[in-house]
Design a protein around this motif. Structure first.
Motif, PDB file in Angstrom:
ATOM      1  N   PHE A 142       1.021  -0.843  -0.020  1.00 22.53           N
ATOM      2  CA  PHE A 142      -0.048   0.456  -0.141  1.00 22.53           C
ATOM      3  C   PHE A 142       1.226   1.293  -0.422  1.00 22.53           C
ATOM      4  O   PHE A 142       0.407   2.163  -0.456  1.00 22.53           O
ATOM      5  CB  PHE A 142      -0.864   0.341   0.957  1.00 22.53           C
ATOM      6  N   PRO A 143       1.942   0.945   0.958  1.00 22.65           N
ATOM      7  CA  PRO A 143       2.213   2.899   0.830  1.00 22.65           C
ATOM      8  C   PRO A 143       2.834   2.576  -0.156  1.00 22.65           C
ATOM      9  O   PRO A 143       3.536   3.778  -1.121  1.00 22.65           O
ATOM     10  CB  PRO A 143       3.616   2.361   1.747  1.00 22.65           C
ATOM     11  N   LEU A 144       3.824   1.376  -0.884  1.00 27.48           N
ATOM     12  CA  LEU A 144       4.357   1.698  -2.397  1.00 27.48           C
ATOM     13  C   LEU A 144       4.141   2.206  -3.015  1.00 27.48           C
ATOM     14  O   LEU A 144       4.162   2.691  -4.314  1.00 27.48           O
ATOM     15  CB  LEU A 144       5.864   0.394  -2.236  1.00 27.48           C
ATOM     16  N   TYR A 145       3.026   2.277  -3.185  1.00 28.77           N
ATOM     17  CA  TYR A 145       2.280   2.251  -4.658  1.00 28.77           C
ATOM     18  C   TYR A 145       2.177   3.777  -4.383  1.00 28.77           C
ATOM     19  O   TYR A 145       1.828   4.682  -5.270  1.00 28.77           O
ATOM     20  CB  TYR A 145       0.562   1.709  -4.228  1.00 28.77           C
ATOM     21  N   ARG A 146       1.836   3.943  -3.347  1.00 24.55           N
ATOM     22  CA  ARG A 146       2.096   5.674  -3.098  1.00 24.55           C
ATOM     23  C   ARG A 146       3.439   6.216  -3.230  1.00 24.55           C
ATOM     24  O   ARG A 146       3.510   7.325  -4.368  1.00 24.55           O
ATOM     25  CB  ARG A 146       1.471   5.592  -1.427  1.00 24.55           C
ATOM     26  N   ILE A 147       4.347   5.669  -2.721  1.00 25.28           N
ATOM     27  CA  ILE A 147       5.578   6.120  -2.916  1.00 25.28           C
ATOM     28  C   ILE A 147       5.844   5.944  -4.295  1.00 25.28           C
ATOM     29  O   ILE A 147       6.836   6.699  -4.992  1.00 25.28           O
ATOM     30  CB  ILE A 147       6.829   5.330  -2.019  1.00 25.28           C
ATOM     31  N   LYS A 148       5.620   4.839  -5.111  1.00 20.35           N
ATOM     32  CA  LYS A 148       6.154   4.696  -6.571  1.00 20.35           C
ATOM     33  C   LYS A 148       4.710   4.166  -7.630  1.00 20.35           C
ATOM     34  O   LYS A 148       5.200   3.366  -7.993  1.00 20.35           O
ATOM     35  CB  LYS A 148       7.271   3.522  -6.901  1.00 20.35           C
ATOM     36  N   PRO A 149       4.061   4.956  -7.847  1.00 18.04           N
ATOM     37  CA  PRO A 149       2.847   4.930  -8.542  1.00 18.04           C
ATOM     38  C   PRO A 149       3.237   4.177  -9.950  1.00 18.04           C
ATOM     39  O   PRO A 149       3.727   5.008 -10.570  1.00 18.04           O
ATOM     40  CB  PRO A 149       2.266   6.389  -8.375  1.00 18.04           C
ATOM     41  N   PRO A 150       2.190   3.096 -10.191  1.00 15.56           N
ATOM     42  CA  PRO A 150       2.732   2.549 -11.571  1.00 15.56           C
ATOM     43  C   PRO A 150       2.275   3.014 -12.831  1.00 15.56           C
ATOM     44  O   PRO A 150       2.808   2.670 -13.746  1.00 15.56           O
ATOM     45  CB  PRO A 150       2.176   1.017 -11.496  1.00 15.56           C
ATOM     46  N   ILE A 151       1.448   3.671 -12.430  1.00 11.26           N
ATOM     47  CA  ILE A 151       0.918   4.499 -13.748  1.00 11.26           C
ATOM     48  C   ILE A 151       2.421   6.083 -14.284  1.00 11.26           C
ATOM     49  O   ILE A 151       1.689   6.212 -15.594  1.00 11.26           O
ATOM     50  CB  ILE A 151      -0.074   5.388 -13.218  1.00 11.26           C
ATOM     51  N   GLU A 152       3.446   5.765 -13.348  1.00 10.35           N
ATOM     52  CA  GLU A 152       3.799   7.165 -13.474  1.00 10.35           C
ATOM     53  C   GLU A 152       5.320   6.740 -14.404  1.00 10.35           C
ATOM     54  O   GLU A 152       6.040   7.849 -15.406  1.00 10.35           O
ATOM     55  CB  GLU A 152       4.664   7.356 -11.928  1.00 10.35           C
ATOM     56  N   SER A 153       5.729   5.196 -14.010  1.00 11.13           N
ATOM     57  CA  SER A 153       6.845   4.900 -15.174  1.00 11.13           C
ATOM     58  C   SER A 153       6.353   3.214 -15.130  1.00 11.13           C
ATOM     59  O   SER A 153       6.369   2.640 -14.817  1.00 11.13           O
ATOM     60  CB  SER A 153       8.422   5.140 -14.643  1.00 11.13           C
TER      61      SER A 153
END
Length: 447
Positions: free
Chosen positions: A276-287
């Motif tokens: 859950f925190p990783l989805y916030r820190i490194k959103p998959p939609i960004e890269s």
């Protein structure tokens, strides 16, 4: 390995958080198993059945009133602001007090519904744990937000050890279901106290900041309705089953549920505290790099859950026979069937968190609602046509039916991993299905 764990980078913190989550779950559930083995020698199956009913109501109260406070702290850009944290904590305390009053009002109807007079006293007493848990410091969620779980893990395991020791003493002395109620309350007391005393950070204060309240309640509106649906997903089968079987039989099945839930408890905590925190820190939609990293992390968590389920499916009957006396023999086939039925859920475990991490609590609500409708429908049809086996198979059917909708929602944020999810699902079904076939002579006793 040591070099990867050092430092304050996202990867190092993620690995340490995952290890701490596994350590917490292994330690917590190892302690629970040991205490459960001792308790089954001191108490009777009806005691576990009564507590299973109490837990349905307590869990239902908590789920039916979730304002998304913890998720708000993890995903909000204001999650480190003291005004935001004090407001979240104040709302959490208020919620705990309201829940106890509601539990008090539900006690008599619950006793009448299940024809168990002791629920009149048990429910309000065990619900005290909800009030106490409301004082959990906001520093707990800050630790999750920043993937710093080392001290929190030590605190929670220490509280668990002490509370189990007190519960076992009470069980030896009272030989009553009240020892289990006492243990539930003491667990909440010790955990909350230790967290308040030993976690670093500012102390929480009563405060209601208007902007923070508006943000939390705005985000939490759909979380509130989502958790009502989540209750149906996680506890609906047990609640319906409790109306169809005797309390002693429900107590026996609760042992099977407890053992079969080990993969879920282990990996759900990792998904909540790490993915859950990783989805916030490194959103998959960004890269594409973020997406690849998150797919890899998700496959590891899902693979761990499915591997544990395969092991339990193979040894579940033997494990129950070895650990418990003959009164609990039916719990063995329950472990095997739950392990088989959990495969679709484990293959996608935690993937819906990308919606919350992106602030999309509305679509998260839609997904949970669809799951709730499906699982209630399959559970009701199952229990009326196949009894216990129908209830145990309902989660698998519901997850398979809803999978295309889940895939469409997570794909919006580039978090759908069809190769990983479907491959793990196929492997899990093949292995656990073989275990069901080999042990069919014991499973057929549930029909």
């Amino acid at each position: 390995m040591t070099s990867h764990l050092r430092g304050e980078g996202v990867k190092a913190r993620s690995l340490r958080a995952a290890l701490m989550s596994v350590a917490n779950v292994v330690g917590n559930n190892g302690l629970r198993l040991i205490s459960n083995l001792i308790l089954t020698r001191l108490l009777f199956p009806e005691a576990f059945g009564l507590m299973a009913l109490v837990q349905v109501f307590i869990y239902g109260l908590q789920m039916f009133s979730d304002l998304g406070i913890n998720a708000s702290i993890v995903q909000s850009k204001h999650g480190d602001d003291p005004r935001f944290l004090h407001t979240a904590w104040t709302l959490q305390v208020m919620r705990g007090a309201v829940l106890w009053v509601v539990a008090l009002g539900l006690a008599i109807p619950a006793a009448a519904i299940y024809d168990e007079p002791q629920l009149r006293q048990l429910l309000p007493v065990v619900a005290l744990s909800v009030i106490i848990g409301g004082f959990q410091p906001s520093r707990v969620m800050l630790a999750s937000r920043h993937l710093k779980l080392e001290r929190l893990t030590i605190i929670e395991l220490s509280a668990q050890v002490l509370s189990i020791m007190l519960m076992l003493i009470a069980a030896w002395w009272w030989r009553s279901v009240w020892s289990l109620a006492f243990g539930a309350v003491m667990t909440a007391v010790l955990r909350t106290t230790f967290q308040a005393l030993f976690l670093d950070g500012d102390r929480d204060r009563f405060r209601l900041d208007r902007a923070a309240t508006r943000e939390i309640l705005g985000f939490g509106a759909f979380i509130f309705f989502s958790t009502i649906a989540t209750f149906a997903v996680t506890m609906g089968g047990r609640a319906i089953l409790g109306a169809y079987v005797a309390t002693d039989l429900l107590g026996i099945f609760s042992i099977g549920f407890m053992l079969a839930a080990l993969p879920d408890l282990a990996t759900t905590q990792i998904a909540r505290r790490v993915l859950f925190p990783l989805y916030r820190i490194k959103p998959p939609i960004e890269s594409a790099e973020n997406q690849t990293s998150l797919f890899r992390a998700h496959r590891m968590v899902a693979g761990l859950a499915i591997a544990m389920s395969i092991i339990l499916a193979c040894v579940g009957v033997w494990l129950v026979d070895a650990l418990y006396d003959t009164r609990y023999a039916l719990a063995g086939p329950v472990v095997v069937l739950i392990s088989f039925a959990s495969i679709p859920a484990y293959a996608v475990i935690g993937s819906q968190n990308v919606l919350l991490a992106s602030g999309d609590s509305r679509r998260y609500f839609f997904l949970q609602s669809a799951m709730a409708i499906a699982i209630i429908a399959f559970t009701y049809l199952g229990v009326t046509r196949a009894g216990v086996v129908g209830v145990l198979m309902a989660p698998a059917l519901a997850n398979l039916l809803i999978y295309p909708y889940r895939a469409a929602l997570t794909a919006r944020y580039k978090a759908w991993d069809p190769v990983g999810e479907l491959s793990l699902m196929a492997i899990g079904f093949a292995a656990t299905g073989l275990a069901v076939w080999v042990q069919w002579d014991r499973i057929i006793t549930l029909f």
